[in-house]
Design an enzyme around this catalytic site. Structure first.
Site, PDB file in Angstrom:
ATOM      1  N   ASN A 210      13.101 -39.088   3.912  1.00  0.00           N
ATOM      2  CA  ASN A 210      13.428 -37.725   4.399  1.00  0.00           C
ATOM      3  C   ASN A 210      13.091 -37.932   6.043  1.00  0.00           C
ATOM      4  O   ASN A 210      12.725 -38.858   6.442  1.00  0.00           O
ATOM      5  CB  ASN A 210      12.584 -36.659   3.746  1.00  0.00           C
ATOM      6  CG  ASN A 210      11.027 -36.936   3.825  1.00  0.00           C
ATOM      7  OD1 ASN A 210      10.268 -36.962   5.061  1.00  0.00           O
ATOM      8  ND2 ASN A 210      10.406 -36.914   2.920  1.00  0.00           N
ATOM      9  N   ASP A 279       9.424 -35.689  -3.586  1.00  0.00           N
ATOM     10  CA  ASP A 279       9.310 -34.871  -4.894  1.00  0.00           C
ATOM     11  C   ASP A 279       9.515 -35.705  -6.104  1.00  0.00           C
ATOM     12  O   ASP A 279       8.817 -35.531  -7.370  1.00  0.00           O
ATOM     13  CB  ASP A 279       9.837 -33.438  -4.969  1.00  0.00           C
ATOM     14  CG  ASP A 279       9.129 -32.667  -3.792  1.00  0.00           C
ATOM     15  OD1 ASP A 279       7.930 -32.558  -3.825  1.00  0.00           O
ATOM     16  OD2 ASP A 279       9.736 -31.828  -3.310  1.00  0.00           O
ATOM     17  N   LYS A 289      20.322 -55.841  -5.820  1.00  0.00           N
ATOM     18  CA  LYS A 289      21.134 -55.012  -5.312  1.00  0.00           C
ATOM     19  C   LYS A 289      22.218 -54.486  -6.072  1.00  0.00           C
ATOM     20  O   LYS A 289      22.865 -55.234  -6.662  1.00  0.00           O
ATOM     21  CB  LYS A 289      21.469 -55.819  -3.921  1.00  0.00           C
ATOM     22  CG  LYS A 289      22.252 -54.724  -3.015  1.00  0.00           C
ATOM     23  CD  LYS A 289      22.959 -55.479  -1.848  1.00  0.00           C
ATOM     24  CE  LYS A 289      23.878 -54.678  -1.033  1.00  0.00           C
ATOM     25  NZ  LYS A 289      24.968 -55.078  -0.245  1.00  0.00           N
ATOM     26  N   PRO A 305       3.665 -37.194  -8.911  1.00  0.00           N
ATOM     27  CA  PRO A 305       2.641 -36.471  -8.897  1.00  0.00           C
ATOM     28  C   PRO A 305       2.274 -35.659  -7.653  1.00  0.00           C
ATOM     29  O   PRO A 305       2.885 -36.352  -6.842  1.00  0.00           O
ATOM     30  CB  PRO A 305       1.444 -37.234  -8.905  1.00  0.00           C
ATOM     31  CG  PRO A 305       1.902 -38.799  -8.605  1.00  0.00           C
ATOM     32  CD  PRO A 305       3.352 -38.794  -8.824  1.00  0.00           C
ATOM     33  N   ASP A 306       2.039 -34.393  -7.731  1.00  0.00           N
ATOM     34  CA  ASP A 306       1.750 -33.553  -6.461  1.00  0.00           C
ATOM     35  C   ASP A 306       0.452 -33.761  -5.915  1.00  0.00           C
ATOM     36  O   ASP A 306      -0.844 -33.535  -6.607  1.00  0.00           O
ATOM     37  CB  ASP A 306       1.825 -31.852  -6.897  1.00  0.00           C
ATOM     38  CG  ASP A 306       1.888 -31.030  -5.478  1.00  0.00           C
ATOM     39  OD1 ASP A 306       1.070 -31.589  -4.690  1.00  0.00           O
ATOM     40  OD2 ASP A 306       2.481 -30.269  -5.371  1.00  0.00           O
ATOM     41  N   ILE A 307       0.277 -34.878  -5.060  1.00  0.00           N
ATOM     42  CA  ILE A 307      -1.032 -35.149  -4.675  1.00  0.00           C
ATOM     43  C   ILE A 307      -2.045 -34.189  -4.137  1.00  0.00           C
ATOM     44  O   ILE A 307      -3.076 -34.050  -4.596  1.00  0.00           O
ATOM     45  CB  ILE A 307      -0.639 -36.231  -3.359  1.00  0.00           C
ATOM     46  CG1 ILE A 307       0.125 -37.060  -3.679  1.00  0.00           C
ATOM     47  CG2 ILE A 307      -2.096 -36.869  -2.943  1.00  0.00           C
ATOM     48  CD1 ILE A 307       0.481 -38.323  -2.478  1.00  0.00           C
ATOM     49  N   PHE A 323       0.715 -28.263   3.901  1.00  0.00           N
ATOM     50  CA  PHE A 323       1.711 -27.923   4.729  1.00  0.00           C
ATOM     51  C   PHE A 323       2.732 -27.474   3.823  1.00  0.00           C
ATOM     52  O   PHE A 323       2.975 -28.086   2.782  1.00  0.00           O
ATOM     53  CB  PHE A 323       1.911 -29.050   5.587  1.00  0.00           C
ATOM     54  CG  PHE A 323       1.375 -29.119   6.938  1.00  0.00           C
ATOM     55  CD1 PHE A 323      -0.009 -29.748   6.860  1.00  0.00           C
ATOM     56  CD2 PHE A 323       1.704 -28.815   8.096  1.00  0.00           C
ATOM     57  CE1 PHE A 323      -0.868 -30.062   8.041  1.00  0.00           C
ATOM     58  CE2 PHE A 323       1.012 -28.941   9.296  1.00  0.00           C
ATOM     59  CZ  PHE A 323      -0.246 -29.522   9.148  1.00  0.00           C
ATOM     60  N   LYS A 337       2.531 -21.377  -2.465  1.00  0.00           N
ATOM     61  CA  LYS A 337       1.963 -22.709  -2.630  1.00  0.00           C
ATOM     62  C   LYS A 337       0.425 -22.676  -2.495  1.00  0.00           C
ATOM     63  O   LYS A 337      -0.197 -23.384  -3.113  1.00  0.00           O
ATOM     64  CB  LYS A 337       2.524 -23.480  -1.481  1.00  0.00           C
ATOM     65  CG  LYS A 337       3.991 -23.940  -1.880  1.00  0.00           C
ATOM     66  CD  LYS A 337       4.814 -25.024  -0.718  1.00  0.00           C
ATOM     67  CE  LYS A 337       6.250 -25.103  -1.088  1.00  0.00           C
ATOM     68  NZ  LYS A 337       6.973 -25.486  -0.186  1.00  0.00           N
ATOM     69  N   LYS A 341      -1.237 -23.824  -5.751  1.00  0.00           N
ATOM     70  CA  LYS A 341      -1.885 -25.131  -5.755  1.00  0.00           C
ATOM     71  C   LYS A 341      -3.208 -24.949  -5.560  1.00  0.00           C
ATOM     72  O   LYS A 341      -4.181 -26.168  -5.074  1.00  0.00           O
ATOM     73  CB  LYS A 341      -1.366 -25.973  -4.550  1.00  0.00           C
ATOM     74  CG  LYS A 341       0.142 -26.271  -4.701  1.00  0.00           C
ATOM     75  CD  LYS A 341       0.663 -27.463  -3.813  1.00  0.00           C
ATOM     76  CE  LYS A 341       2.142 -27.580  -3.856  1.00  0.00           C
ATOM     77  NZ  LYS A 341       2.685 -28.974  -3.083  1.00  0.00           N
TER      78      LYS A 341
HETATM   79  N1  CTP Z   1       2.768 -32.743  -1.412  1.00  0.00           N
HETATM   80  C1  CTP Z   1       2.143 -33.528  -2.136  1.00  0.00           C
HETATM   81  N2  CTP Z   1       2.534 -34.247  -3.385  1.00  0.00           N
HETATM   82  C2  CTP Z   1       3.927 -34.137  -3.552  1.00  0.00           C
HETATM   83  C3  CTP Z   1       4.676 -33.080  -2.633  1.00  0.00           C
HETATM   84  C4  CTP Z   1       4.036 -32.264  -1.817  1.00  0.00           C
HETATM   85  O1  CTP Z   1       0.883 -33.612  -1.856  1.00  0.00           O
HETATM   86  N3  CTP Z   1       4.420 -34.874  -4.519  1.00  0.00           N
HETATM   87  C5  CTP Z   1       2.150 -31.586  -0.454  1.00  0.00           C
HETATM   88  C6  CTP Z   1       2.703 -31.870   0.843  1.00  0.00           C
HETATM   89  O2  CTP Z   1       2.057 -32.965   1.660  1.00  0.00           O
HETATM   90  C7  CTP Z   1       2.612 -30.577   1.631  1.00  0.00           C
HETATM   91  C8  CTP Z   1       2.634 -29.806   0.466  1.00  0.00           C
HETATM   92  O3  CTP Z   1       2.387 -30.568  -0.707  1.00  0.00           O
HETATM   93  O4  CTP Z   1       0.956 -30.332   2.142  1.00  0.00           O
HETATM   94  C9  CTP Z   1       3.999 -28.870   0.342  1.00  0.00           C
HETATM   95  O5  CTP Z   1       4.983 -29.606   0.284  1.00  0.00           O
HETATM   96  P1  CTP Z   1       6.548 -28.968   0.209  1.00  0.00           P
HETATM   97  O6  CTP Z   1       7.260 -30.165  -0.028  1.00  0.00           O
HETATM   98  O7  CTP Z   1       6.520 -27.925   1.183  1.00  0.00           O
HETATM   99  O8  CTP Z   1       6.462 -28.392  -1.039  1.00  0.00           O
HETATM  100  P2  CTP Z   1       6.357 -28.673  -2.620  1.00  0.00           P
HETATM  101  O9  CTP Z   1       5.107 -28.510  -3.109  1.00  0.00           O
HETATM  102  O10 CTP Z   1       6.950 -30.179  -2.660  1.00  0.00           O
HETATM  103  O11 CTP Z   1       7.684 -27.717  -2.983  1.00  0.00           O
HETATM  104  P3  CTP Z   1       9.290 -27.539  -2.813  1.00  0.00           P
HETATM  105  O12 CTP Z   1       9.516 -29.018  -2.590  1.00  0.00           O
HETATM  106  O13 CTP Z   1       9.620 -27.027  -4.155  1.00  0.00           O
HETATM  107  O14 CTP Z   1       9.206 -26.477  -1.644  1.00  0.00           O
END
Ligand code: CTP
Length: 404
Positions: A210, A279, A289, A305-307, A323, A337, A341
Site C-alpha cells: 500500500n 489485511d 515467477k 492476524p490483526d496485530i 490508527f 475500531k 479492538k
Molecule cells: N492493524 C494491525 N494488523 C492488521 C490490520 C490493521 O495491527 N492486520 C492496525 C493498524 O496498524 C491500525 C489499525 O489496526 O493501527 C487500523 O487499521 P485499518 O487498516 O484502518 O483498519 P482495519 O482494522 O484493517 O479495518 P478496515 O481495513 O476494515 O478499515
C-alpha cells in the site's frame, strides 16, 4: 551533542548587526539535521543579503508578505503551518515591540501570529535598549504568552559599549532549539511503534502493498524518544533513515511484523500501531515467477492476524494506541475500531489530497473513552508531538488509577 533530524525550523532574521551570525546558525541547524526556511525582515536585508541565506539554505528566502512569486510557491499561512519551530535570531528591540503588541504588518510578524508552533527568540541589541523599561515590559508580555526568550549574553558590543544585549552564540542557540523539542513526559517507559506498509509476496518478484510512507510512525517514534521513552520501532519497507536513539527492527510481511511485535510485547508499556498492515496475504507464494500464460489470473488470499487487536486482547496488555485511515465516516469507523479492538486510544485520519498516506502533512482526530480531540492539519512531526503528549497524559492517568 544534540540533534534536530527532520525538524522544520523557520529561521526569522531581523535587523541588527548580529544578523550576520544567522548565516552560521543556519549552517549549524542544517548540519544537525534540520530543514530550514528563512524569513528576513526588510531591515535584516540591510545587514545580510537574502542571497547569502538562499545559497546556504538551498531554498527561496521569504522577505515580503504579499509577494506573488513566493506566495504561490508557499503562502504565508502554509509557511506558518510548515514550521515545527519558529526561531528568531537575532530578534531586535523593534521586532520584540511589534511582536508583543501583535502587529502583523510584515511577513515575519504575521507568521508569528499565524503559527501554532513554539516560537523562540534570541534578542540582540544595544545594552541600553535592552535595559530600557519599554523593552523589558514587551519581553514580559511575550514570555507570559509562552514564548521562549534565550539570552542575551553580556559583554562587549559592536557599538563599543559593554553590557547585556549581545546575541548568544549560534552553537548555543542551535543546542537550545534542539532541547526545546525534548520533554520528559514518558521517561522510564518502554514504547513499541510499528510503521510503514507491509509487503505480501505473490512470487519472487511481485508483492501486494500500500501507499504508506512510514512518516507518521517514524515521527511518532522520534517524538517518543524526545519525550524520554525507550523506543523500539518495527518498520515495514520505507525510504526513511533510521531515527536516532531508537531501536529499529526491519520487517517485510505482516507475518514478520506480527512475530516481531509479539517478541517485544511483554517488555512494552505503550504500543502504538501506526503501520498500514496488509489485511490479507497469499495462501501460497509461488516459488517461481508466475508466467502470463492465461488471460486472467486469480489470487487466493487469507486474512492476516490483526496485530493491534491481538495485543489489546493480551492479559497484561500495554497501553494500546491504534490508527485508523479512513476515506469516509471517519468518526463512526474510528469509534467502532476503538471499541471492537478494545483500544485505549485511536488516532483517525481522513485520507485525502495532501493528507495522510504518502504526504508530509496530516490531520488527526484522536478518540479515547468518551472523549476526542481534533489535531489540525500540520506537519507529521508536530502532530506526532501533540499525539505523544495526549498518549502520555492518558497513559499516566491510567497508571495512577491502577495503583489507587
Ligand atoms: N492493524 C494491525 N494488523 C492488521 C490490520 C490493521 O495491527 N492486520 C492496525 C493498524 O496498524 C491500525 C489499525 O489496526 O493501527 C487500523 O487499521 P485499518 O487498516 O484502518 O483498519 P482495519 O482494522 O484493517 O479495518 P478496515 O481495513 O476494515 O478499515
Amino acid at each position: 551533542m544534540y540533534q534536530l533530524t527532520g525538524k522544520r525550523i523557520l529561521l526569522g532574521v531581523t535587523g541588527g548587526i548580529a544578523a550576520y551570525k544567522a548565516a552560521v546558525l543556519l549552517r549549524l541547524l542544517q548540519q544537525h539535521g534540520a530543514v530550514v526556511r528563512v524569513v528576513m525582515t526588510r531591515n535584516a536585508c540591510e545587514f545580510i543579503t537574502p542571497l547569502t541565506m538562499q545559497a546556504l539554505s538551498g531554498k527561496p528566502v521569504h522577505t515580503e508578505l504579499l509577494d506573488l512569486e513566493t506566495e504561490s510557491a508557499m503562502g504565508h499561512i502554509d509557511l506558518a503551518r510548515w514550521a515545527d519551530l519558529v526561531l528568531i535570531a537575532p530578534a531586535s528591540a523593534n521586532f520584540i515591540a511589534r511582536y508583543s503588541n501583535g502587529f502583523a504588518e510584515d511577513l515575519l510578524s504575521t507568521l508569528c501570529l499565524a503559527t501554532s508552533s513554539p516560537v523562540m527568540l534570541a534578542p540582540a541589541m544595544n545594552q541600553q535598549m535592552w535595559l530600557n523599561a519599554a523593552t523589558q515590559e514587551n519581553l514580559k508580555k511575550i514570555i507570559a504568552r509562552g514564548i521562549a526568550v534565550i539570552g542575551p549574553a553580556e559583554g562587549d558590543q559592536a557599538c563599543g559599549e559593554n553590557g547585556p544585549g549581545r546575541m548568544i552564540e549560534p552553537e548555543e542557540i542551535a543546542s537550545l532549539a534542539a532541547k526545546s523539542f525534548e520533554t520528559n513526559i514518558l521517561s522510564g517507559s518502554r514504547l513499541l511503534v510499528t510503521a510503514g506498509p507491509t509487503r505480501e509476496a505473490i512470487d519472487p518478484v511481485r508483492f501486494i502493498s500500500n501507499r504508506s510512507s512510514g512518516r507518521m510512525g517514524y515521527a511518532v517514534a522520534m517524538a517518543a524518544v524526545e519525550a524520554g521513552a525507550e523506543v523500539s520501532l518495527i518498520s515495514g519497507p520505507v525510504n526513511l533513515s533510521a531515527p536516532d536513539r531508537a531501536e529499529l527492527i526491519n520487517v517485510t510481511s505482516a507475518a514478520e511484523m506480527y512475530s516481531a511485535v509479539m517478541q517485544k510485547i511483554s517488555t512494552t508499556d505503550i504500543f502504538i500501531s501506526a503501520a498500514a498492515v496488509a489485511d490479507y496475504s497469499l495462501d501460497t507464494i509461488a516459488e517461481q515467477k508466475i508466467k502470463k500464460s492465461s488471460d486472467s489470473y486469480e489470487l487466493s488470499l487469507q486474512k492476516n492476524p490483526d496485530i493491534l487487536a491481538e495485543v489489546a486482547a493480551l492479559n497484561s496488555a500495554p497501553f494500546t494506541v491504534g490508527f485508523a485511515a479512513e476515506t469516509e465516516n471517519l468518526e463512526l469507523n474510528a469509534q467502532t475500531k476503538l471499541r471492537s479492538k478494545k483500544l485505549d486510544m485511536i488516532a483517525a485520519n481522513q485520507v485525502g489530497e495532501d493528507l495522510g498516506f504518502d504526504s508530509e502533512m496530516n490531520a488527526l482526530t484522536v478518540f479515547w473513552g468518551a472523549e476526542h480531540k481534533q489535531l489540525q492539519k500540520a506537519s507529521k512531526t508536530r502532530l506526532a508531538r501533540t499525539l505523544i503528549t495526549l498518549i502520555a497524559d492518558q497513559y499516566n492517568e491510567k497508571n495512577i488509577n491502577k495503583t489507587h
